[in-house]
Design a protein around this motif. Structure first.
Motif, short mmCIF file in Angstrom:
data_model
loop_
_atom_site.label_atom_id
_atom_site.label_comp_id
_atom_site.label_asym_id
_atom_site.label_seq_id
_atom_site.Cartn_x
_atom_site.Cartn_y
_atom_site.Cartn_z
N LYS A 1 5.08 3.49 2.12
CA LYS A 1 6.25 3.28 2.98
C LYS A 1 6.97 4.60 3.19
O LYS A 1 6.88 5.51 2.38
CB LYS A 1 7.21 2.25 2.36
N PRO B 1 6.59 0.37 6.73
CA PRO B 1 5.23 0.36 6.19
C PRO B 1 4.35 1.39 6.89
O PRO B 1 4.46 1.60 8.10
CB PRO B 1 4.74 -1.06 6.48
N VAL C 1 0.51 2.29 7.67
CA VAL C 1 -0.87 1.82 7.70
C VAL C 1 -1.78 3.03 7.88
O VAL C 1 -1.76 3.68 8.92
CB VAL C 1 -1.10 0.82 8.85
N SER D 1 4.92 -0.81 12.20
CA SER D 1 4.37 0.08 11.18
C SER D 1 4.16 1.49 11.73
O SER D 1 4.02 1.69 12.94
CB SER D 1 3.04 -0.47 10.67
#
Length: 236
Positions: free
Chosen positions: A178, A184, A186, A211
């Protein structure tokens, strides 16, 4: 501005979709990778990239956009496996600016497609922010903001003008990451899964994703680049 269009990429990680390459002068001087650790400067891609320009490979911008207009509806493609959005060469300010006319010309030409690209132009500049926002709002072409640190990824995400990606050290964790503000991360699925490619993943084409896409440093200069990134990404 000169650019080439390859109808079918030979890069296994990209997949068999069209890709373009824009001359190196399109890259803003503020990009910390320009002329140093950019993966595109090395190997076959680097050799191809250096040949694009007025005296070498590539077509003029308008001709390129006309080719994009001929894509079938919904065509998936990647703009700029190397290079950036067209630069406003008449702007003489401290911050490089995107050529709004040419960028929006591409946005209009690609409105019926599913394209995506990345930009290192400073989105905190009002002019650049406006152009990027218009392109993403138009649809068809998704412009990802390229951040060079986790803090910068949060900063760019807060602008709310487009999705964000960030570069990570080559040995960074690939799961559960994070940003400092809790977004978040990815890690690029094509980097973590041998059976995945851009034409299957399509995450970078999603304009409204929540994300941040993280790209592990790769290529000839990945070790040196990872060393530069390691302090900022110590918690990743």
């Amino acid at each position: 501005m000169h650019v080439t269009l390859t109808p079918r990429s030979g890069n296994r990680k990209v997949g068999p979709i069209p890709v373009s390459t824009t001359e190196e002068d399109s890259c803003p001087s503020s990009c910390p990778l320009r002329g140093t650790d950019c993966y595109a400067r090395f190997g076959p891609l680097g050799m191809h990239w250096r040949k694009i320009g007025p005296d070498g490979r590539g077509s003029q911008w308008e001709a390129f956009c006309n080719r994009i207009k001929k894509f079938l509806p919904g065509q998936l493609w990647r703009h700029n496996q190397a290079g950036d959005l067209p630069k406003d060469t008449e702007h003489a300010g401290d911050v490089d600016q995107i050529d709004a006319k040419q960028a929006l010309q591409l946005s209009e030409a690609s409105a019926h497609t599913k394209g995506w690209t990345y930009t290192h132009y400073d989105p905190n500049n009002d002019h650049n922010s406006d152009v990027i926002s218009k392109m993403n709002n138009r649809g068809g072409m998704t412009v990802n903001l390229s951040a060079d640190s986790l803090d910068q990824a949060d900063e760019y995400a807060a602008l709310d003008i487009g999705p964000v990606c960030v570069i990570l050290p080559k040995d960074a964790n690939t799961r559960g990451n994070k940003t400092p503000n809790g977004l978040p991360i990815v890690t690029c699925p094509a980097q973590t899964n041998d059976d995945m490619s851009c034409d299957q993943c399509r995450l970078c084409q999603v304009r409204d994703r929540k994300s941040v896409v993280g790209f592990l440093a790769h290529g000839t200069a990945s070790k040196r680049l990872s060393t530069r990134l390691s302090e900022d990404t110590a918690t990743v």
